[in-house]
Design a protein around this motif. Structure first.
Motif, PDB file in Angstrom:
ATOM      1  N   GLY A  49      11.854  35.327  24.334  1.00 53.11           N
ATOM      2  CA  GLY A  49      12.875  35.912  23.475  1.00 53.11           C
ATOM      3  C   GLY A  49      13.644  34.864  22.697  1.00 53.11           C
ATOM      4  N   THR A  50      13.953  33.743  23.348  1.00 54.26           N
ATOM      5  CA  THR A  50      14.660  32.656  22.661  1.00 54.26           C
ATOM      6  C   THR A  50      13.796  32.067  21.554  1.00 54.26           C
ATOM      7  OG1 THR A  50      15.923  32.109  24.653  1.00 54.26           O
ATOM      8  CG2 THR A  50      15.747  30.401  22.963  1.00 54.26           C
ATOM      9  N   ARG A  51      12.529  31.860  21.849  1.00 54.92           N
ATOM     10  CA  ARG A  51      11.621  31.307  20.847  1.00 54.92           C
ATOM     11  C   ARG A  51      11.502  32.242  19.647  1.00 54.92           C
ATOM     12  NH1 ARG A  51       5.819  31.226  19.888  1.00 54.92           N
ATOM     13  NH2 ARG A  51       5.204  29.211  19.008  1.00 54.92           N
ATOM     14  N   ALA A  52      11.401  33.537  19.906  1.00 55.10           N
ATOM     15  CA  ALA A  52      11.305  34.507  18.814  1.00 55.10           C
ATOM     16  C   ALA A  52      12.566  34.502  17.960  1.00 55.10           C
ATOM     17  CB  ALA A  52      11.057  35.904  19.383  1.00 55.10           C
ATOM     18  N   LEU A  53      13.717  34.392  18.603  1.00 55.93           N
ATOM     19  CA  LEU A  53      14.986  34.340  17.882  1.00 55.93           C
ATOM     20  C   LEU A  53      15.031  33.161  16.925  1.00 55.93           C
ATOM     21  CD1 LEU A  53      17.978  35.450  17.719  1.00 55.93           C
ATOM     22  CD2 LEU A  53      18.514  33.755  19.489  1.00 55.93           C
ATOM     23  N   ILE A  54      14.572  32.014  17.407  1.00 60.22           N
ATOM     24  CA  ILE A  54      14.603  30.799  16.589  1.00 60.22           C
ATOM     25  C   ILE A  54      13.576  30.875  15.464  1.00 60.22           C
ATOM     26  CG2 ILE A  54      14.133  28.313  16.636  1.00 60.22           C
ATOM     27  CD1 ILE A  54      15.320  28.418  19.532  1.00 60.22           C
ATOM     28  N   LYS A  55      12.376  31.328  15.766  1.00 60.44           N
ATOM     29  CA  LYS A  55      11.334  31.411  14.741  1.00 60.44           C
ATOM     30  C   LYS A  55      11.716  32.422  13.661  1.00 60.44           C
ATOM     31  CE  LYS A  55       6.990  30.987  15.697  1.00 60.44           C
ATOM     32  NZ  LYS A  55       6.727  29.650  15.145  1.00 60.44           N
ATOM     33  N   ASP A  56      12.325  33.538  14.063  1.00 60.56           N
ATOM     34  CA  ASP A  56      12.755  34.536  13.080  1.00 60.56           C
ATOM     35  C   ASP A  56      13.808  33.977  12.130  1.00 60.56           C
ATOM     36  OD1 ASP A  56      11.040  36.360  14.188  1.00 60.56           O
ATOM     37  OD2 ASP A  56      12.582  37.471  15.283  1.00 60.56           O
ATOM     38  N   ALA A  57      14.558  32.991  12.598  1.00 59.96           N
ATOM     39  CA  ALA A  57      15.587  32.361  11.767  1.00 59.96           C
ATOM     40  C   ALA A  57      15.041  31.174  10.977  1.00 59.96           C
ATOM     41  CB  ALA A  57      16.763  31.906  12.635  1.00 59.96           C
ATOM     42  N   GLY A  58      13.743  30.918  11.100  1.00 61.62           N
ATOM     43  CA  GLY A  58      13.113  29.840  10.346  1.00 61.62           C
ATOM     44  C   GLY A  58      13.085  28.505  11.044  1.00 61.62           C
ATOM     45  N   GLY A  59      13.422  28.479  12.333  1.00 61.51           N
ATOM     46  CA  GLY A  59      13.436  27.227  13.075  1.00 61.51           C
ATOM     47  C   GLY A  59      12.119  26.936  13.773  1.00 61.51           C
ATOM     48  N   THR A  60      12.051  25.774  14.412  1.00 61.85           N
ATOM     49  CA  THR A  60      10.853  25.360  15.139  1.00 61.85           C
ATOM     50  C   THR A  60      11.191  25.235  16.616  1.00 61.85           C
ATOM     51  OG1 THR A  60      10.054  24.115  13.233  1.00 61.85           O
ATOM     52  CG2 THR A  60       9.072  23.588  15.380  1.00 61.85           C
ATOM     53  N   ALA A  61      10.437  25.934  17.461  1.00 59.19           N
ATOM     54  CA  ALA A  61      10.737  25.941  18.888  1.00 59.19           C
ATOM     55  C   ALA A  61       9.461  25.883  19.715  1.00 59.19           C
ATOM     56  CB  ALA A  61      11.524  27.190  19.261  1.00 59.19           C
ATOM     57  N   TYR A  62       9.526  25.146  20.811  1.00 57.20           N
ATOM     58  CA  TYR A  62       8.474  25.108  21.820  1.00 57.20           C
ATOM     59  C   TYR A  62       9.061  25.645  23.113  1.00 57.20           C
ATOM     60  CZ  TYR A  62       6.060  21.800  18.694  1.00 57.20           C
ATOM     61  OH  TYR A  62       5.457  21.191  17.617  1.00 57.20           O
ATOM     62  N   VAL A  63       8.232  26.262  23.935  1.00 55.84           N
ATOM     63  CA  VAL A  63       8.717  26.753  25.220  1.00 55.84           C
ATOM     64  C   VAL A  63       8.040  25.998  26.356  1.00 55.84           C
ATOM     65  CG1 VAL A  63       9.298  29.037  24.348  1.00 55.84           C
ATOM     66  CG2 VAL A  63       7.026  28.637  25.308  1.00 55.84           C
ATOM     67  N   HIS A  64       8.803  25.747  27.404  1.00 49.77           N
ATOM     68  CA  HIS A  64       8.333  25.006  28.565  1.00 49.77           C
ATOM     69  C   HIS A  64       8.843  25.692  29.830  1.00 49.77           C
ATOM     70  CE1 HIS A  64       7.412  21.515  25.915  1.00 49.77           C
ATOM     71  NE2 HIS A  64       8.535  21.865  25.311  1.00 49.77           N
ATOM     72  N   PRO A  65       8.000  26.449  30.527  1.00 53.06           N
ATOM     73  CA  PRO A  65       8.432  26.992  31.815  1.00 53.06           C
ATOM     74  C   PRO A  65       8.857  25.846  32.735  1.00 53.06           C
ATOM     75  CG  PRO A  65       6.396  28.037  31.104  1.00 53.06           C
ATOM     76  CD  PRO A  65       6.633  26.888  30.172  1.00 53.06           C
ATOM     77  N   LEU A  66      10.027  25.978  33.350  1.00 51.14           N
ATOM     78  CA  LEU A  66      10.557  24.840  34.107  1.00 51.14           C
ATOM     79  C   LEU A  66      11.481  25.288  35.222  1.00 51.14           C
ATOM     80  CD1 LEU A  66      11.077  21.779  34.505  1.00 51.14           C
ATOM     81  CD2 LEU A  66      12.952  22.000  32.852  1.00 51.14           C
ATOM     82  N   ASP A  67      11.175  24.829  36.425  1.00 51.97           N
ATOM     83  CA  ASP A  67      12.097  24.878  37.549  1.00 51.97           C
ATOM     84  C   ASP A  67      12.734  23.490  37.619  1.00 51.97           C
ATOM     85  OD1 ASP A  67      13.395  24.778  39.983  1.00 51.97           O
ATOM     86  OD2 ASP A  67      11.709  25.517  41.169  1.00 51.97           O
ATOM     87  N   VAL A  68      14.014  23.403  37.285  1.00 48.75           N
ATOM     88  CA  VAL A  68      14.657  22.093  37.167  1.00 48.75           C
ATOM     89  C   VAL A  68      14.778  21.370  38.498  1.00 48.75           C
ATOM     90  CG1 VAL A  68      15.941  22.675  35.069  1.00 48.75           C
ATOM     91  CG2 VAL A  68      16.995  23.071  37.326  1.00 48.75           C
ATOM     92  N   THR A  69      14.541  22.066  39.616  1.00 50.64           N
ATOM     93  CA  THR A  69      14.604  21.395  40.916  1.00 50.64           C
ATOM     94  C   THR A  69      13.319  20.649  41.242  1.00 50.64           C
ATOM     95  OG1 THR A  69      13.760  23.263  42.234  1.00 50.64           O
ATOM     96  CG2 THR A  69      16.117  23.244  41.725  1.00 50.64           C
ATOM     97  N   ASP A  70      12.305  20.797  40.416  1.00 54.52           N
ATOM     98  CA  ASP A  70      11.001  20.139  40.616  1.00 54.52           C
ATOM     99  C   ASP A  70      10.952  18.893  39.737  1.00 54.52           C
ATOM    100  OD1 ASP A  70       8.337  19.331  40.618  1.00 54.52           O
ATOM    101  OD2 ASP A  70       7.545  21.381  40.524  1.00 54.52           O
ATOM    102  N   ARG A  71      11.174  17.726  40.342  1.00 62.34           N
ATOM    103  CA  ARG A  71      11.247  16.496  39.549  1.00 62.34           C
ATOM    104  C   ARG A  71       9.968  16.253  38.767  1.00 62.34           C
ATOM    105  NH1 ARG A  71      13.902  11.588  39.305  1.00 62.34           N
ATOM    106  NH2 ARG A  71      15.182  11.850  41.176  1.00 62.34           N
ATOM    107  N   SER A  72       8.819  16.479  39.388  1.00 65.55           N
ATOM    108  CA  SER A  72       7.561  16.207  38.687  1.00 65.55           C
ATOM    109  C   SER A  72       7.400  17.114  37.474  1.00 65.55           C
ATOM    110  CB  SER A  72       6.367  16.366  39.642  1.00 65.55           C
ATOM    111  OG  SER A  72       6.264  17.705  40.095  1.00 65.55           O
TER     112      SER A  72
END
Length: 258
Positions: A49-72
């Motif tokens: 949803g965030t990526r779609a919001l940005i692209k609809d506004a003409g921006g460039t976005a990449y998505v990265h699934p991330l659990d921030v507790t996983d250092r690797s």
């Protein structure tokens, strides 16, 4: 000072917690300022949803699934962002969780989970982002997310308050250590902001809480995610080029520490 100081065209920003609330607002605003944004979160549907919001506004976005507790996994996401954009200029470490319990009822697993997300997750993101910036030899800005809970005793919020206080100290320490590398580090400590995290309460409790906060807040209202995002944008861009090690408080005046 001109609007050019807020222009992030050609720069790259990584935002954790980008799927909703303050994180989504930060991601959208950084993109509107011209940055290529890398949206990271454990909530993959929210990321879409965030990526779609940005692209609809003409921006460039990449998505990265991330659990921030996983250092690797944090290492991999930062590396992926650098590969895709050939640089990393901004980190907004927004991902966080809330937990409420009286101190005497707080369990080890409660404390461990909140510290893992709200402190270790910020630490990992800052470490890996700073390493990428140092390796590239470019200036950068790390923006961490603290909380108004660090400025007052907050009943039932031991885990959350302790983790956010640790973020404040991390911010100050990193600002001292990374300054010679032209990397600025600042924290944002919002007051009560209406987000999915605060909306976890039932409607009646939410209304009572907001009424109580409004009564003691000089501006007589609660805040919105976009208002925090504007503070993050200021700290991310050249408009704050001589600002580091600071705790900025978009809180309506509810706390005014020296």
């Amino acid at each position: 000072m001109t609007l050019a100081a807020y222009d992030l065209t050609g720069r790259s920003a990584l935002v954790t917690g980008a799927a909703s609330g303050i994180g989504r607002a930060c991601t959208a605003l950084l993109a509107s300022a011209g940055a290529t944004v890398h949206c990271a979160d454990v909530d993959e549907d929210g990321l879409a949803g965030t990526r779609a919001l940005i692209k609809d506004a003409g921006g460039t976005a990449y998505v990265h699934p991330l659990d921030v507790t996983d250092r690797s996994r944090v290492e991999a996401v930062v590396a992926s962002a650098v590969r895709a954009s050939r640089r990393l200029d901004v980190l907004a470490a927004v991902a966080g969780v809330m937990h409420s319990s009286p101190v005497l009822q707080t369990r080890d697993e409660d404390l461990d989970r909140v510290m893992a997300v709200n402190f270790k997750g910020v630490l990992y993101a800052c470490q890996e982002s700073a390493r990428a910036m140092i390796a590239a030899g470019t200036p950068g800005s790390l923006v961490t997310m603290a909380s108004g809970a660090v400025d007052a005793a907050s009943p039932d919020l031991l885990c959350y308050s302790a983790a956010k206080a640790a973020v404040v100290q991390l911010t100050r320490t990193l600002a001292t250590e990374l300054g010679p590398h032209r990397i600025r580090v600042n924290a944002v400590a919002p007051g009560w902001i209406r987000t999915p995290m605060t909306d976890r309460h039932d409607a009646e409790l939410q209304s009572r809480a907001e009424a109580a906060i409004t009564k003691i807040t000089p501006l007589r209202r609660v805040g919105g995610p976009e208002e925090v995002a504007h503070t993050v944008l200021h700290l991310a861009c050249d408009a704050s080029a001589f600002t580091t090690g600071q705790i900025i408080r978009p809180n309506g005046g509810v706390a005014m520490p020296w």
